[in-house]
Motif scaffolding. Structure first.
Motif, mmCIF file in Angstrom:
data_model
loop_
_atom_site.group_PDB
_atom_site.id
_atom_site.type_symbol
_atom_site.label_atom_id
_atom_site.label_comp_id
_atom_site.label_asym_id
_atom_site.label_seq_id
_atom_site.Cartn_x
_atom_site.Cartn_y
_atom_site.Cartn_z
ATOM 1 N N GLY A 227 37.427 -30.142 75.667
ATOM 2 C CA GLY A 227 38.175 -29.155 74.910
ATOM 3 C C GLY A 227 38.066 -27.742 75.444
ATOM 4 O O GLY A 227 38.552 -26.796 74.806
ATOM 5 N N GLY A 228 37.424 -27.579 76.603
ATOM 6 C CA GLY A 228 37.270 -26.259 77.184
ATOM 7 C C GLY A 228 38.297 -25.985 78.260
ATOM 8 O O GLY A 228 39.175 -26.814 78.541
ATOM 9 N N VAL A 229 38.196 -24.812 78.873
ATOM 10 C CA VAL A 229 39.078 -24.433 79.973
ATOM 11 C C VAL A 229 38.247 -23.734 81.039
ATOM 12 O O VAL A 229 37.189 -23.179 80.747
ATOM 13 C CB VAL A 229 40.213 -23.495 79.528
ATOM 14 N N VAL A 230 38.715 -23.790 82.258
ATOM 15 C CA VAL A 230 38.110 -22.998 83.325
ATOM 16 C C VAL A 230 38.784 -21.628 83.359
ATOM 17 O O VAL A 230 38.129 -20.593 83.365
ATOM 18 C CB VAL A 230 38.243 -23.707 84.687
ATOM 19 N N THR A 241 31.343 -21.102 77.565
ATOM 20 C CA THR A 241 31.662 -21.508 76.195
ATOM 21 C C THR A 241 30.921 -22.791 75.836
ATOM 22 O O THR A 241 30.508 -23.555 76.722
ATOM 23 C CB THR A 241 33.178 -21.767 76.038
ATOM 24 N N PRO A 242 30.769 -23.084 74.538
ATOM 25 C CA PRO A 242 30.125 -24.338 74.127
ATOM 26 C C PRO A 242 30.872 -25.565 74.636
ATOM 27 O O PRO A 242 30.258 -26.576 74.999
ATOM 28 C CB PRO A 242 30.159 -24.265 72.597
ATOM 29 N N GLY A 247 31.055 -30.271 78.503
ATOM 30 C CA GLY A 247 31.645 -30.993 79.626
ATOM 31 C C GLY A 247 30.701 -31.075 80.805
ATOM 32 O O GLY A 247 30.510 -32.156 81.390
ATOM 33 N N LEU A 248 30.083 -29.958 81.165
ATOM 34 C CA LEU A 248 29.149 -29.964 82.284
ATOM 35 C C LEU A 248 27.934 -30.820 81.964
ATOM 36 O O LEU A 248 27.437 -31.568 82.827
ATOM 37 C CB LEU A 248 28.723 -28.530 82.615
ATOM 38 N N GLY A 319 40.921 -38.155 78.038
ATOM 39 C CA GLY A 319 40.586 -36.937 78.751
ATOM 40 C C GLY A 319 41.810 -36.249 79.332
ATOM 41 O O GLY A 319 42.956 -36.598 79.025
ATOM 42 N N VAL A 320 41.547 -35.263 80.180
ATOM 43 C CA VAL A 320 42.605 -34.462 80.794
ATOM 44 C C VAL A 320 42.378 -34.448 82.298
ATOM 45 O O VAL A 320 41.312 -34.039 82.767
ATOM 46 C CB VAL A 320 42.604 -33.018 80.256
ATOM 47 N N SER A 321 43.383 -34.881 83.039
ATOM 48 C CA SER A 321 43.277 -34.879 84.497
ATOM 49 C C SER A 321 43.532 -33.490 85.054
ATOM 50 O O SER A 321 44.268 -32.683 84.468
ATOM 51 C CB SER A 321 44.282 -35.853 85.099
#
Length: 439
Positions: A227-230, A241-242, A247-248, A319-321
């Protein structure tokens, strides 16, 4: 979409020199005009005769067939292929070095989709008249976006790419589990599958985790999958961000627990593919090209007929590719640009893209091919692949992309190898990206 081979010290040095030259070029300013415009915008494309096509190493074995089809029809405008290294980073470095000395050695460049902005901003590639490429509106919209810079066309999408989850269907069926939609479901499936005698030594999951472009992709997918972004829609980095930490941590804890085999820290696309084909992995994240190779019945794959393909899992659902693929562009310094443009139209045509997917399973950019009944029968993954591409997230479209991806790789690799705590890695990356990405 493949990013094979790690940086050698020499390649890193070339990349650094390229980045410094890029910075100097950017400081000189860019009005985004792209040169003198002809009808439909873009530079007039003139000159006919032989051309050179610069591309990464062809691991599919089908590029020769595609180029031969052109050469047989155009004996006076033959295309010579120059194969660059397998590593995307080294390909980019060689193309930049060639452009910096204004060499006409390369006519058509096979660019990773994320390089288009960088090459266009530095005027290393030629703006294209859109009216000379009438089939653009028949391509997947997400692919066309990768070929533009400041709303002007600088390249043509020839292949796309979305990450897929390859899995051992035979083992999942025997263990009574379904392809996972979440990270937790994948871990549970691994536990059940590894209880089978024939799977007890298999690794659970692997992607591409060596410090190269593939790590940027896999890190981005983990962050997006939580749910995050780069980089946000506003063009600003937002990795401290949390969500990004979750993700990491999925990857970091995967290595710590053994869910991700320790050997995977050295995996690029090809080593990972080979491990999956040898039967050493239950789940494997890779690109569509793997499907044709893993399904070969000539003895090169131990899992032919035993694997399936699904969408990438995420934290709470699918997920998101990261969006992959390749665009063909014309070098600003090339001779015979009219021939180069016709070659790009030929290679990006529906006919040639269909011939290519039939031989290589590489993702096309023509929307119609994803609905082709015969292709769907041959490649059952086309439906999830189309969804993967349509919902995929792009890597940062920035002029200083080489510096940005290096920063991402350094931060992610430090966390995966245990040299930097994940939270510190993300905080440092946020600071670094903020200095590199300016509006």
């Amino acid at each position: 979409m493949r990013f094979e081979r790690s940086h050698t010290r020499r390649a890193m040095a070339v990349a650094v020199v390229g980045s410094l030259a890029l910075l100097a070029s950017a400081c000189g300013g860019d009005d985004g005009s792209g040169g003198d415009s002809g009808s439909g915008g873009g530079t007039a494309l003139e000159g006919r005769g032989p051309i050179n096509f610069a591309t990464g190493k062809d691991t599919s074995g089908n590029l020769t067939n595609q180029v031969n089809a052109w050469n047989s029809q155009h004996p006076d405008e033959k295309v010579t292929v120059t194969e660059l290294p397998e590593s995307a980073d080294q390909q980019r470095a060689q193309m930049i070095s060639n452009a910096q000395i204004k060499s006409d050695a390369f006519s058509v460049l096979n660019l990773d989709v994320v390089w288009t902005a960088e090459f266009a901003a530095n005027r290393w590639i030629t703006e294209l008249p859109e009216d000379q490429f009438p089939d653009l509106n028949k391509l997947l919209p997400s692919t066309i976006d990768t070929a533009k810079y400041r709303d002007k066309l600088y390249a043509v999408p020839v292949t796309s790419d979305g990450g897929l989850l390859y899995y051992r269907k035979d083992l999942l069926d025997k263990a009574g589990v379904q392809p996972p939609k979440t990270w937790a479901e994948m871990q549970e499936a691994c536990t059940k599958v590894k209880a089978l005698p024939e799977a007890k030594t298999a690794g659970c999951y692997a992607g591409q985790f060596e410090k190269y472009e593939g790590l940027t992709v896999n890190f981005s997918e983990a962050v997006n999958g939580a749910g995050g972004v780069v980089v946000g829609d506003d063009g600003k980095p937002n990795v401290d961000t949390p969500e990004a930490l979750e993700g990491l941590n999925f990857l970091v804890e995967g290595f710590k627990s053994g869910m991700i085999p320790r050997a995977a820290i050295t995996y690029q696309e090809e080593p990972g593919r080979r491990a999956f084909q040898e039967g050493n992995l239950i789940f494997h994240r890779n690109w569509p090209y793997v499907y044709a190779l893993a399904g070969k019945t000539d003895g090169s794959s131990k899992i032919a007929g035993k694997f399936g393909v699904a969408a990438l899992p995420g934290k709470d659902g699918p997920g998101v590719s990261t969006l992959g693929g390749h665009n063909y562009a014309i070098s600003e310094f090339a001779k015979n640009k009219a021939t180069a443009a016709d070659f790009i139209k030929f290679m990006s045509s529906e006919e040639r893209q269909k011939a290519n997917i039939e031989k290589t399973s590489q993702a096309p950019t023509w929307a119609s091919l994803y609905d082709d009944p015969a292709l769907n029968k041959q490649f059952p993954y086309l439906a999830p692949l189309k969804a993967s591409i349509e919902t995929a997230k792009s890597r940062p479209k920035v002029v200083k992309y080489g510096d940005v991806t290096t920063a991402i790789q350094e931060a992610a690799y430090g966390a995966l190898t245990g040299t930097t705590p994940p939270k510190d890695a993300l905080a440092g990356l946020q600071t670094k990206l903020s200095s590199l990405i300016t509006q």
